[in-house]
Every structure is written in C-alpha cells, then in structure tokens.
Design a protein around this motif. Structure first.
Motif, PDB file in Angstrom:
ATOM      1  N   LEU A  48       0.836  -1.201   0.000  1.00 46.27           N
ATOM      2  CA  LEU A  48       0.000   0.000   0.000  1.00 46.27           C
ATOM      3  C   LEU A  48       0.872   1.252   0.000  1.00 46.27           C
ATOM      4  N   VAL A  49       1.454   1.589   1.146  1.00 44.43           N
ATOM      5  CA  VAL A  49       2.327   2.756   1.210  1.00 44.43           C
ATOM      6  C   VAL A  49       3.506   2.585   0.257  1.00 44.43           C
ATOM      7  N   SER A  50       4.072   1.388   0.225  1.00 50.88           N
ATOM      8  CA  SER A  50       5.208   1.134  -0.671  1.00 50.88           C
ATOM      9  C   SER A  50       4.792   1.200  -2.136  1.00 50.88           C
ATOM     10  N   ARG A  51       3.528   0.953  -2.390  1.00 49.04           N
ATOM     11  CA  ARG A  51       3.024   1.014  -3.768  1.00 49.04           C
ATOM     12  C   ARG A  51       2.872   2.480  -4.193  1.00 49.04           C
ATOM     13  N   VAL A  52       2.367   3.288  -3.278  1.00 45.46           N
ATOM     14  CA  VAL A  52       2.211   4.711  -3.573  1.00 45.46           C
ATOM     15  C   VAL A  52       3.566   5.404  -3.632  1.00 45.46           C
ATOM     16  N   HIS A  53       4.478   4.964  -2.760  1.00 49.23           N
ATOM     17  CA  HIS A  53       5.821   5.550  -2.689  1.00 49.23           C
ATOM     18  C   HIS A  53       6.862   4.449  -2.904  1.00 49.23           C
ATOM     19  N   PRO A  54       7.069   4.015  -4.139  1.00 54.03           N
ATOM     20  CA  PRO A  54       7.936   2.860  -4.410  1.00 54.03           C
ATOM     21  C   PRO A  54       9.380   3.043  -3.979  1.00 54.03           C
ATOM     22  N   LYS A  55       9.808   4.278  -3.730  1.00 52.43           N
ATOM     23  CA  LYS A  55      11.180   4.477  -3.264  1.00 52.43           C
ATOM     24  C   LYS A  55      11.416   3.775  -1.938  1.00 52.43           C
ATOM     25  N   ILE A  56      10.327   3.507  -1.184  1.00 50.06           N
ATOM     26  CA  ILE A  56      10.449   2.790   0.088  1.00 50.06           C
ATOM     27  C   ILE A  56      11.018   1.401  -0.141  1.00 50.06           C
ATOM     28  N   VAL A  57      10.642   0.778  -1.248  1.00 47.27           N
ATOM     29  CA  VAL A  57      11.138  -0.572  -1.547  1.00 47.27           C
ATOM     30  C   VAL A  57      12.656  -0.587  -1.674  1.00 47.27           C
ATOM     31  N   PHE A  77       6.327  -7.647  -9.854  1.00 51.29           N
ATOM     32  CA  PHE A  77       6.887  -7.557  -8.497  1.00 51.29           C
ATOM     33  C   PHE A  77       5.766  -7.544  -7.463  1.00 51.29           C
ATOM     34  N   TRP A  78       4.741  -6.716  -7.711  1.00 50.77           N
ATOM     35  CA  TRP A  78       3.645  -6.609  -6.741  1.00 50.77           C
ATOM     36  C   TRP A  78       2.805  -7.876  -6.716  1.00 50.77           C
ATOM     37  N   GLN A  79       2.633  -8.522  -7.867  1.00 53.86           N
ATOM     38  CA  GLN A  79       1.886  -9.777  -7.888  1.00 53.86           C
ATOM     39  C   GLN A  79       2.607 -10.846  -7.070  1.00 53.86           C
ATOM     40  N   LYS A  80       3.911 -10.881  -7.190  1.00 55.69           N
ATOM     41  CA  LYS A  80       4.678 -11.841  -6.397  1.00 55.69           C
ATOM     42  C   LYS A  80       4.513 -11.559  -4.903  1.00 55.69           C
ATOM     43  N   ARG A  81       4.472 -10.273  -4.554  1.00 59.31           N
ATOM     44  CA  ARG A  81       4.304  -9.910  -3.140  1.00 59.31           C
ATOM     45  C   ARG A  81       2.914 -10.317  -2.642  1.00 59.31           C
ATOM     46  N   TYR A  82       1.893 -10.148  -3.454  1.00 58.29           N
ATOM     47  CA  TYR A  82       0.566 -10.637  -3.063  1.00 58.29           C
ATOM     48  C   TYR A  82       0.593 -12.150  -2.839  1.00 58.29           C
ATOM     49  N   GLN A 106      -6.836   4.416  -2.632  1.00 57.22           N
ATOM     50  CA  GLN A 106      -8.084   3.680  -2.834  1.00 57.22           C
ATOM     51  C   GLN A 106      -7.890   2.575  -3.875  1.00 57.22           C
ATOM     52  N   LYS A 107      -7.169   2.911  -4.928  1.00 58.10           N
ATOM     53  CA  LYS A 107      -6.906   1.927  -5.989  1.00 58.10           C
ATOM     54  C   LYS A 107      -6.133   0.735  -5.447  1.00 58.10           C
ATOM     55  N   TYR A 108      -5.111   1.001  -4.638  1.00 56.74           N
ATOM     56  CA  TYR A 108      -4.265  -0.097  -4.173  1.00 56.74           C
ATOM     57  C   TYR A 108      -4.893  -0.859  -3.011  1.00 56.74           C
ATOM     58  N   TYR A 109      -5.698  -0.194  -2.198  1.00 61.13           N
ATOM     59  CA  TYR A 109      -6.472  -0.927  -1.195  1.00 61.13           C
ATOM     60  C   TYR A 109      -7.430  -1.889  -1.886  1.00 61.13           C
ATOM     61  N   GLU A 110      -8.106  -1.393  -2.897  1.00 58.50           N
ATOM     62  CA  GLU A 110      -9.051  -2.218  -3.650  1.00 58.50           C
ATOM     63  C   GLU A 110      -8.342  -3.430  -4.245  1.00 58.50           C
ATOM     64  N   GLU A 111      -7.187  -3.199  -4.833  1.00 59.46           N
ATOM     65  CA  GLU A 111      -6.445  -4.300  -5.432  1.00 59.46           C
ATOM     66  C   GLU A 111      -5.975  -5.296  -4.382  1.00 59.46           C
ATOM     67  N   ALA A 112      -5.484  -4.792  -3.248  1.00 52.05           N
ATOM     68  CA  ALA A 112      -4.997  -5.679  -2.193  1.00 52.05           C
ATOM     69  C   ALA A 112      -6.128  -6.551  -1.644  1.00 52.05           C
ATOM     70  N   VAL A 113      -7.285  -5.950  -1.421  1.00 51.88           N
ATOM     71  CA  VAL A 113      -8.433  -6.713  -0.927  1.00 51.88           C
ATOM     72  C   VAL A 113      -8.840  -7.776  -1.938  1.00 51.88           C
ATOM     73  N   ASN A 114      -8.929  -7.400  -3.203  1.00 54.04           N
ATOM     74  CA  ASN A 114      -9.333  -8.357  -4.229  1.00 54.04           C
ATOM     75  C   ASN A 114      -8.328  -9.493  -4.393  1.00 54.04           C
ATOM     76  N   GLN A 115      -7.067  -9.193  -4.219  1.00 52.12           N
ATOM     77  CA  GLN A 115      -6.022 -10.208  -4.412  1.00 52.12           C
ATOM     78  C   GLN A 115      -5.874 -11.144  -3.211  1.00 52.12           C
ATOM     79  N   THR A 116      -6.288 -10.691  -2.027  1.00 50.35           N
ATOM     80  CA  THR A 116      -5.908 -11.458  -0.824  1.00 50.35           C
ATOM     81  C   THR A 116      -7.064 -11.792   0.111  1.00 50.35           C
ATOM     82  N   SER A 117      -8.302 -11.569  -0.291  1.00 49.78           N
ATOM     83  CA  SER A 117      -9.414 -11.999   0.556  1.00 49.78           C
ATOM     84  C   SER A 117      -9.692 -13.466   0.261  1.00 49.78           C
TER      85      SER A 117
END
Length: 290
Positions: free
Chosen positions: A128-137, A155-160, A221-232
């Motif tokens: 989420l935060v790392s997705r919005v601010h990828p420099k954190i990665v 990369f993000w799919q692998k993390r999910y 909102q976009k990345y929360y939505e994606e995270a919920v859809n990928q991991t519920s």
C-alpha cells in the motif's frame, strides 16, 4: 443476513461502490451500548481459547489516516483480560528490521496460542504505502531490484502471492486470521483532520503527513481495492466496514468477530482427566480439613 456475511469480501469489489456510512437500523448511542456486551463475550471467548490452547487470533486493521483504528482498539478490547490481547503498531521499519525480509517483523509479533494480537497497520503496508511511494522498496536492498524501474506489476503480484502464502501458513497452524479495512470517506477524513487542528486538546494527534498523504487519496483507494481483491481468501478474509460513524463501525467490527468465533465449535474448556475427576471430593475434603 448476518453482519459477518454482509461485510465479508467473497468476490471482486470496487471500493467506490461500497458504503462508508452504515445502513444498519441502529443509532450510534445504541451501538455503543451493545458494544460493551459484545466486548465481554469476546473476552470470555478469549479465556476459553486460552484454556483450549490450540488456536490464536490475528486481527489485521487497515484504513486511511483518521479512520479510527486506535479508538476502535481501545473501545472494543477494554473489557478483555489485559494478558489476553496484544496490540502491535507498525511504523516505519527500523534499521534492524530492514536487515530482514519485509514479513520478518510481522512474523516475530504473531500471537501466542490462546491469545489475540491486533496489528494496527499490518504487513499490507508493503503493498500500500510502498506502492504509492515505491522508493520505500529501495530501502529493502533487494538483490534483483536495483532501481525503481524494476518494481513492476509482476513484483507486486509476487508480493501478493507471498502474503497469501504467509496467511495460509498461519491458518494451517491454528491462527485465526481476520482482516478489516475501515472504509472512510474523503469528506469525513477532512472533517477529522480539521478537528485535530481546531481543538487544542487534539493538536498533538496532527501530523503534516496527514494533509500531504491526502494528495494520494485516489492512489491509495486503488491499491487498497487491489490488495483486498487479491488477498481476501477463505482462510484469511477481508471485511470492508463503513467507518464514517465511529460508534457503529466499532459495533460492526465486534459483531463480526463474535459471529466468526461462534463457528469454532471445537474451542471449549478442556475436561479434567478421569483420575482427577474421581478424586475431586477428596481434594475438597483435604482443603476443608486444613
């Protein structure tokens, strides 16, 4: 329909279609009164779970700034045995935590058998935060990610996938994983931030980042939505609950927990061994004759 079923995510969702204000026929005042009863029942469940000693509970709380996570934890768990619930708040990773993989600091804070642990912000910050601010990665110093251009959709799919595997592993080993997204409207967040600014006793809660991060509202909102859809998943479901009214949000949260735990009919107080049962009267007699 049970409240647990109403807010559980079992198919693909779009956050814009989900309410931030509850349509339940209950006032905030009544919800607050009912919460005390629910909290006592949840505390009793934890006592039985502790004696049973085969399960633990991990509650994951996510939400935008000011969604009410801290106050929800305070109000829902205030009637628990203090030794039965642990709250872990995850902030910016420390230098020590960055010497390990991104899940390490969460893994070492998982609940002991018989106990509740609440993650106030969770391992999902890493998508989420790392997705919005990828420099954190880049702070993770991954050998295969040498610049931000290499942080791709793959990369993000692998993390999910890694997160799903992590939660499946927990479920396989007796951890009841329940995840909540406190769904707050942008307008209500603005009101709550202004309250922090306007009321001196709440000034301490304000951080400039609260305003700055609002600039990324749509991305979050976009990345929360994606995270919920990928991991519920059935072993670790997400519940998206309306958060514009704090009292009703807390009630819904506690009611969902109560309904989930009722399904665990195998969690019960252990019975004494037959040889101990047979001598109970003898033990009573010895104590009374002291």
């Amino acid at each position: 329909m049970k409240i647990e079923e109403k807010y559980k995510i079992t198919s693909k969702i779009e956050l814009k279609d989900l309410p931030t204000v509850s349509d339940l026929a209950i006032s905030g005042e009544k919800a607050a009164r009912k919460l005390d009863s629910l909290s006592r029942k949840l505390g009793k469940f934890q006592d039985v779970m502790y004696a049973h000693n085969r399960y633990s509970v991990l509650i994951c709380l996510q939400g935008m700034d000011t969604a009410g996570k801290d106050s929800l934890i305070r109000e829902v768990f205030k009637l628990f045995n203090a030794r039965g619930v642990v709250v872990q708040s995850f902030k910016k990773p420390t230098s020590n935590e960055l010497e390990h993989d991104y899940l390490w600091r969460h893994y070492i804070n998982l609940p002991e058998k018989g106990k509740f642990t609440v993650f106030n912000r969770t391992h999902y910050e890493n998508v989420l935060v790392s997705r919005v601010h990828p420099k954190i990665v880049m702070n993770e110093r991954l050998p295969h990610v040498l610049n931000e251009d290499e942080i791709t959709d793959e990369f993000w799919q692998k993390r999910y996938d890694e997160i799903n595997n992590f939660e499946q592993h927990l479920a396989n080993n007796g951890v009841i994983v329940i995840k909540f997204f406190l769904h707050l409207s942008k307008g209500e967040q603005k009101r709550r931030i202004l309250r922090r600014l306007n009321k001196e006793k709440h000034n301490w809660k304000f951080a400039p980042e609260d305003v700055k991060e609002r600039e990324y509202w749509e991305e979050y909102q976009k990345y929360y939505e994606e995270a919920v859809n990928q991991t519920s998943k059935s072993n670790a479901p997400w519940y998206v609950i309306p958060a514009d009214d704090k009292a009703i949000c807390r009630y819904i949260f506690a009611k969902i927990l109560r309904e989930v735990f009722k399904k665990y009919t195998d969690i019960r107080l252990p019975e004494l061994r037959d040889e101990i049962k047979e001598d109970l009267e003898l033990y009573k007699k010895r104590l009374l004759e002291e």
